[in-house]
Design an enzyme around this catalytic site. Structure first.
Site, short mmCIF file in Angstrom:
data_model
loop_
_atom_site.label_atom_id
_atom_site.label_comp_id
_atom_site.label_asym_id
_atom_site.label_seq_id
_atom_site.Cartn_x
_atom_site.Cartn_y
_atom_site.Cartn_z
CE LYS A 95 -5.92 -7.87 14.70
NZ LYS A 95 -7.41 -7.52 14.76
CE LYS A 129 -5.44 -4.84 9.09
NZ LYS A 129 -7.26 -5.15 9.50
CE LYS A 163 -11.17 -0.72 14.74
NZ LYS A 163 -11.74 -2.03 14.95
N1 AQP Z 1 -6.68 -1.44 6.07
C1 AQP Z 1 -7.96 -0.98 6.02
N2 AQP Z 1 -8.85 -1.28 4.29
C2 AQP Z 1 -9.67 -1.90 4.38
N3 AQP Z 1 -10.27 -2.39 5.83
C3 AQP Z 1 -10.17 -2.44 6.45
N4 AQP Z 1 -11.00 -2.72 7.78
C4 AQP Z 1 -9.87 -2.57 8.85
N5 AQP Z 1 -8.99 -2.55 8.32
C5 AQP Z 1 -8.44 -2.27 6.45
C6 AQP Z 1 -11.88 -3.09 7.58
O1 AQP Z 1 -12.88 -2.99 8.86
C7 AQP Z 1 -14.15 -3.37 9.23
C8 AQP Z 1 -13.96 -3.55 10.56
O2 AQP Z 1 -12.99 -4.19 10.73
P1 AQP Z 1 -12.52 -3.94 13.16
O3 AQP Z 1 -12.84 -3.34 13.50
O4 AQP Z 1 -13.42 -4.77 13.50
O5 AQP Z 1 -11.21 -4.83 12.74
P2 AQP Z 1 -10.31 -4.90 12.15
O6 AQP Z 1 -10.09 -5.81 10.70
O7 AQP Z 1 -9.22 -5.99 12.93
O8 AQP Z 1 -9.52 -3.43 11.86
P3 AQP Z 1 -7.90 -2.59 12.59
O9 AQP Z 1 -7.91 -1.07 12.18
O10 AQP Z 1 -6.95 -3.36 11.60
O11 AQP Z 1 -8.15 -3.10 14.11
P4 AQP Z 1 -6.28 -3.44 14.41
O12 AQP Z 1 -5.85 -2.34 14.51
O13 AQP Z 1 -7.09 -3.38 16.29
O14 AQP Z 1 -6.49 -4.86 13.76
C9 AQP Z 1 -13.87 -4.78 8.83
O15 AQP Z 1 -14.88 -5.34 7.74
C10 AQP Z 1 -12.36 -4.64 8.33
O16 AQP Z 1 -12.12 -5.76 7.09
#
Ligand code: AQP
Length: 333
Positions: free
Chosen positions: A114, A198, A201
């Site tokens: 990140k 991955k 968001k």
């Molecule tokens: N691609 C993914 N596949 C499976 N699980 C996922 N999670 C996130 N992306 C995937 C799971 O969703 C839960 C909530 O995630 P979060 O919102 O707390 O944060 P994150 O993991 O940082 O999600 P993003 O979409 O990747 O956000 P950004 O783009 O801001 O970094 C968690 O249980 C996570 O494992």
């Protein structure tokens, strides 16, 4: 055995299929098992580790709450609240950050990903994000934490921190060491534009993900445009090696239908991507559209969503407030 479940989702907008299949779908199953005590947190303190717009953040907190409920979490059975309403999370995070060695944090791959090349400009909050996560989980004596595969390392750190606190303060079992609940298959959903990245968001391309608020037409269009390779689909799992896009689309299809990859390979082996894509768009829209419609309905009922969060925060405060008091006593305050 009854389980104490804790998990969180950041209110950073664009909740997507990865969040649903990797985490929220499991939350719903756990909520539906009457033996479990479940706490689902909208982790807004985590969200501000990167810059957020004030009004957008407020909307996203409500939208994440609406997504939980629209997906099937029942607020009369599970506690749903937003993290910033319960002081103990930040207080616990500070205490734990004073016991966790920097060497442990330096190993966290999510920070490296990140923060990217501009590590010096990343916030200190982003660096200590996993300690706040440990505080969230440990304050509720959670026995199990359902997360996507990407959070596995943070959960291992939480376990290490719990062991260290208990050892440092000679208080065996005071902090409960939680177990991860990570689905064996398809626990990492990949971008529709790059099978090695991955689904996330923050990906600037909206075509890389299926948002939980997408319409049927948007879903069909995104699946149509999803990246593929130039071979037909295989009928055996080992033939998916080095074919990340095929593996991802087949995995999503299997996960949405709750069926094994073998069964999906049997269905599509020897066929073209176009066959898979049209079926996938169909199953995805019948799964996502009802959730999407319900989110759009709930998001207009701000009073209801705020009431759910306020009631959830009161219940969470009772549990976490008691634990932080005991924690402070143990360390000598
Ligand atoms: N691609 C993914 N596949 C499976 N699980 C996922 N999670 C996130 N992306 C995937 C799971 O969703 C839960 C909530 O995630 P979060 O919102 O707390 O944060 P994150 O993991 O940082 O999600 P993003 O979409 O990747 O956000 P950004 O783009 O801001 O970094 C968690 O249980 C996570 O494992």
């Amino acid at each position: 055995m009854s389980k104490k479940i804790f998990s969180g989702v950041q209110p950073t907008g664009n909740l997507h299929l990865g969040n649903y299949l990797g985490a929220i779908k499991n939350f719903v199953d756990l909520n539906n098992d009457n033996q479990n005590e479940c706490i689902f947190c909208v982790v807004d303190l985590h969200a501000i580790t990167v810059k957020q717009d004030k009004d957008q953040l407020k909307n996203n907190i409500r939208e994440t709450t609406a997504t939980f409920i629209a997906s099937g979490i029942d607020p009369s059975k599970s506690i749903i609240f937003n993290q910033s309403k319960v002081h103990a999370h930040a207080e616990g995070s500070w205490i734990l950050s004073c016991m966790a060695p920097m060497g442990w944090l330096n190993r966290m791959t999510q920070f490296k990903e990140k923060a990217g090349k501009d590590k010096e400009k990343a916030s200190v909050g982003l660096y200590i994000y996993p300690i706040l996560m440990a505080s969230d989980i440990l304050l509720y004596d959670a026995t199990h934490v359902p997360v996507g595969e990407d959070q596995k390392q943070h959960l291992e750190l939480t376990r290490d921190i719990a062991h260290k606190f208990n050892k440092d303060f000679d208080c065996v079992d005071f902090l409960r060491v939680p177990e991860p609940l990570i689905k064996k298959d398809f626990s990492r959903i990949m971008s529709l534009k790059d099978g090695l990245k991955k689904m996330s968001k923050s990906d600037p391309s909206d075509l890389s993900r299926i948002n939980l608020t997408d319409t049927k037409d948007e879903i069909i269009n995104k699946i149509k445009k999803a990246k593929t390779d130039s071979f037909s689909l295989p009928n055996e799992e080992h033939k998916l090696k080095d074919r990340p896009e095929a593996e991802n689309l087949l995995g999503i299809y299997s996960s949405v239908l709750n069926q094994t990859l073998d069964k999906t390979l049997e269905e599509f082996g020897g066929k073209n991507f176009s066959d898979l894509k049209s079926q996938l768009a169909e199953v995805l829209s019948s799964k996502i559209s009802p959730i999407s419609d319900e989110i759009k309905k709930l998001i207009n009922d701000k009073n209801y969503l705020d009431k759910v969060l306020a009631e959830g925060a009161n219940k969470a405060e009772e549990i976490a407030g008691k634990k932080i008091k005991e924690m402070k006593k143990i360390i000598g305050f």
